[in-house]
Design a protein around this motif. Sequence first.
Motif, short mmCIF file in Angstrom:
data_model
loop_
_atom_site.label_atom_id
_atom_site.label_comp_id
_atom_site.label_asym_id
_atom_site.label_seq_id
_atom_site.Cartn_x
_atom_site.Cartn_y
_atom_site.Cartn_z
N ILE A 124 104.93 76.38 25.17
CA ILE A 124 103.56 76.40 25.69
C ILE A 124 102.61 75.81 24.66
CG2 ILE A 124 101.67 77.92 26.42
CD1 ILE A 124 103.81 79.79 27.59
N TRP A 125 102.83 76.16 23.37
CA TRP A 125 101.97 75.60 22.33
C TRP A 125 102.10 74.08 22.25
CZ3 TRP A 125 98.01 74.87 19.61
CH2 TRP A 125 98.02 74.05 18.48
N TYR A 126 103.33 73.57 22.31
CA TYR A 126 103.52 72.11 22.25
C TYR A 126 102.78 71.42 23.39
CZ TYR A 126 107.26 73.10 18.90
OH TYR A 126 107.97 73.53 17.82
N ALA A 127 102.77 72.06 24.56
CA ALA A 127 102.07 71.48 25.70
C ALA A 127 100.56 71.60 25.55
CB ALA A 127 102.52 72.18 26.99
N TYR A 128 100.13 72.66 24.87
CA TYR A 128 98.69 72.92 24.75
C TYR A 128 98.05 72.20 23.56
CZ TYR A 128 94.24 75.36 24.61
OH TYR A 128 92.90 75.63 24.60
N ALA A 129 98.82 71.76 22.60
CA ALA A 129 98.29 71.24 21.34
C ALA A 129 97.26 70.13 21.54
CB ALA A 129 99.43 70.73 20.46
N ARG A 130 97.45 69.27 22.52
CA ARG A 130 96.50 68.18 22.74
C ARG A 130 95.13 68.71 23.13
NH1 ARG A 130 97.33 65.66 28.71
NH2 ARG A 130 98.42 67.39 29.69
N PHE A 131 95.10 69.84 23.83
CA PHE A 131 93.83 70.43 24.22
C PHE A 131 93.15 71.11 23.02
CE2 PHE A 131 96.39 70.61 28.21
CZ PHE A 131 95.68 69.64 28.90
N ALA A 132 93.96 71.67 22.13
CA ALA A 132 93.41 72.27 20.91
C ALA A 132 92.73 71.21 20.07
CB ALA A 132 94.52 72.96 20.12
N ASP A 133 93.29 70.03 20.06
CA ASP A 133 92.70 68.93 19.30
C ASP A 133 91.35 68.52 19.89
OD1 ASP A 133 92.99 66.95 17.17
OD2 ASP A 133 93.09 65.48 18.79
N GLU A 134 91.21 68.67 21.19
CA GLU A 134 89.96 68.28 21.86
C GLU A 134 88.87 69.34 21.72
OE1 GLU A 134 91.19 67.66 25.87
OE2 GLU A 134 92.40 65.88 25.41
N ASP A 135 89.25 70.61 21.74
CA ASP A 135 88.26 71.69 21.70
C ASP A 135 88.85 72.87 20.93
OD1 ASP A 135 86.41 73.72 22.14
OD2 ASP A 135 85.97 73.08 24.19
N LEU A 136 88.60 72.90 19.62
CA LEU A 136 89.19 73.93 18.76
C LEU A 136 88.64 75.31 19.10
CD1 LEU A 136 91.18 74.30 16.45
CD2 LEU A 136 89.29 73.94 14.85
N ASP A 137 87.37 75.41 19.43
CA ASP A 137 86.78 76.71 19.77
C ASP A 137 87.46 77.31 21.00
OD1 ASP A 137 84.36 77.42 18.01
OD2 ASP A 137 84.03 75.31 18.46
N GLU A 138 87.66 76.50 22.01
CA GLU A 138 88.32 76.99 23.21
C GLU A 138 89.75 77.45 22.89
OE1 GLU A 138 88.57 75.41 27.72
OE2 GLU A 138 89.75 74.21 26.29
N ALA A 139 90.44 76.70 22.05
CA ALA A 139 91.80 77.07 21.68
C ALA A 139 91.84 78.41 20.96
CB ALA A 139 92.42 75.98 20.80
N LEU A 140 90.89 78.64 20.04
CA LEU A 140 90.86 79.89 19.30
C LEU A 140 90.48 81.06 20.19
CD1 LEU A 140 89.29 78.47 16.05
CD2 LEU A 140 91.47 79.69 16.17
N LYS A 141 89.58 80.84 21.13
CA LYS A 141 89.24 81.90 22.09
C LYS A 141 90.47 82.27 22.92
CE LYS A 141 84.37 80.58 22.51
NZ LYS A 141 83.35 79.93 23.37
N LEU A 142 91.25 81.27 23.29
CA LEU A 142 92.48 81.52 24.05
C LEU A 142 93.49 82.27 23.19
CD1 LEU A 142 93.92 81.06 26.74
CD2 LEU A 142 94.81 78.91 25.82
N ALA A 143 93.57 81.92 21.92
CA ALA A 143 94.50 82.61 21.01
C ALA A 143 94.16 84.09 20.89
CB ALA A 143 94.47 81.94 19.64
N LEU A 144 92.87 84.41 20.90
CA LEU A 144 92.46 85.82 20.81
C LEU A 144 92.86 86.61 22.05
CD1 LEU A 144 88.89 85.49 19.24
CD2 LEU A 144 90.95 86.33 18.11
N LYS A 145 92.90 85.94 23.20
CA LYS A 145 93.23 86.63 24.46
C LYS A 145 94.72 86.61 24.77
CE LYS A 145 90.61 84.11 27.11
NZ LYS A 145 89.93 83.61 28.34
N SER A 146 95.43 85.64 24.23
CA SER A 146 96.83 85.42 24.59
C SER A 146 97.70 86.66 24.37
CB SER A 146 97.41 84.26 23.78
OG SER A 146 98.80 84.13 23.99
N LYS A 147 98.67 86.84 25.25
CA LYS A 147 99.66 87.91 25.13
C LYS A 147 100.91 87.45 24.39
CE LYS A 147 97.13 90.61 27.74
NZ LYS A 147 96.40 91.76 27.17
N LEU A 148 100.90 86.21 23.92
CA LEU A 148 102.06 85.64 23.22
C LEU A 148 101.71 85.45 21.75
CD1 LEU A 148 103.00 82.84 25.80
CD2 LEU A 148 103.68 85.26 25.81
N PRO A 149 102.13 86.37 20.88
CA PRO A 149 101.78 86.27 19.45
C PRO A 149 102.17 84.94 18.82
CG PRO A 149 102.70 88.43 19.93
CD PRO A 149 102.89 87.60 21.16
#
Length: 230
Positions: free
Chosen positions: A31-56
Motif C-alpha cells: 500500500i505504501w509503494y502505491a501511495y508514495a507518489r501521492f505523499a510526494d505531491e502532498d506531504l501534509d495529507e500523507a502525514l494526516k493519513l499516517a496518524l489515522k492509519s490502522k497499519l503501523p
Amino acid sequence: HRIAPELAKELLHLLVMHDEDAGDQFIPKMIWYAYARFADEDLDEALKLALKSKLPEFSNSVFWYAARKDLDKAVAYANQLPDPKQVSHFIAIVHQVLSGKKSANPPAGWEQLILKADGDPTTQKHFTALNRIFHGQASGKETPAQRITRGKAAFMICAACHAPGKDQPGPSLEEIAKVFTNKTDIINWVKKPGKKRDKYPAMPAFNHMEQKDLELIAEYLLELNKSPKK
C-alpha cells in the motif's frame, strides 16, 4: 497506475484503515509503494493519513519518507502520535535518517517529542546519538557553559519524570539539586537508584547510559544548585 489517480487515492485511503491487515508481511508495504507518489505531491495529507492509519508499517513508511523530506514537519506530526511506542519508533527513524551526519539543527518541537517517548533503553540510545548530532560532540577545549548546555540537552530523556519548579512522577529539579553535591553521587544514583521518598515511585535504573552523558547530566544538575533559574 492502471486507474485514475483520484480513484486510486480514495482506494488507498480505505485500505490503510483495514486493521485486519496490520500484521501482514506484505500488504502494508505494498500500500505504501502505491501511495508514495501521492505523499510526494502532498506531504501534509500523507502525514494526516499516517496518524489515522490502522497499519503501523504504512505509518512508519510515511514518517520515514517525511523525515527525509522535511524533518520539522515530520516532528510536528509525530508530536500528535497518541502512543509512546509510536513516538519511540519515530525517534529511531530520525536516527536512521540522520545517521552519518556529524551535526544538524534540532527540528522544531523536538524537546516536546522526547517527553512523549516511552523511555526504554533502545529509545535512550537513539536519543543519546541524536543529542550528539543536534548539540555537537565535545572537541578541543570545551567551556563549562558549553558542557552545561549539552548536559541540559542530555537531560531531556529524564524530563518526562523531572521538571523545574514542579513535581511529576519524580521530584522537581530544584529538589534534586539540593540533595546531591558531587558528580559521583549523582551518577551512582542514576545507575542504581533507591527509594528515598514515599510520595514518589521508585526510579528505574539507567545503568545503560554512557558515562560521558551521565557526567554531562550531573554537571547540569549541580549547576542548578548554584543557579536555580537555569
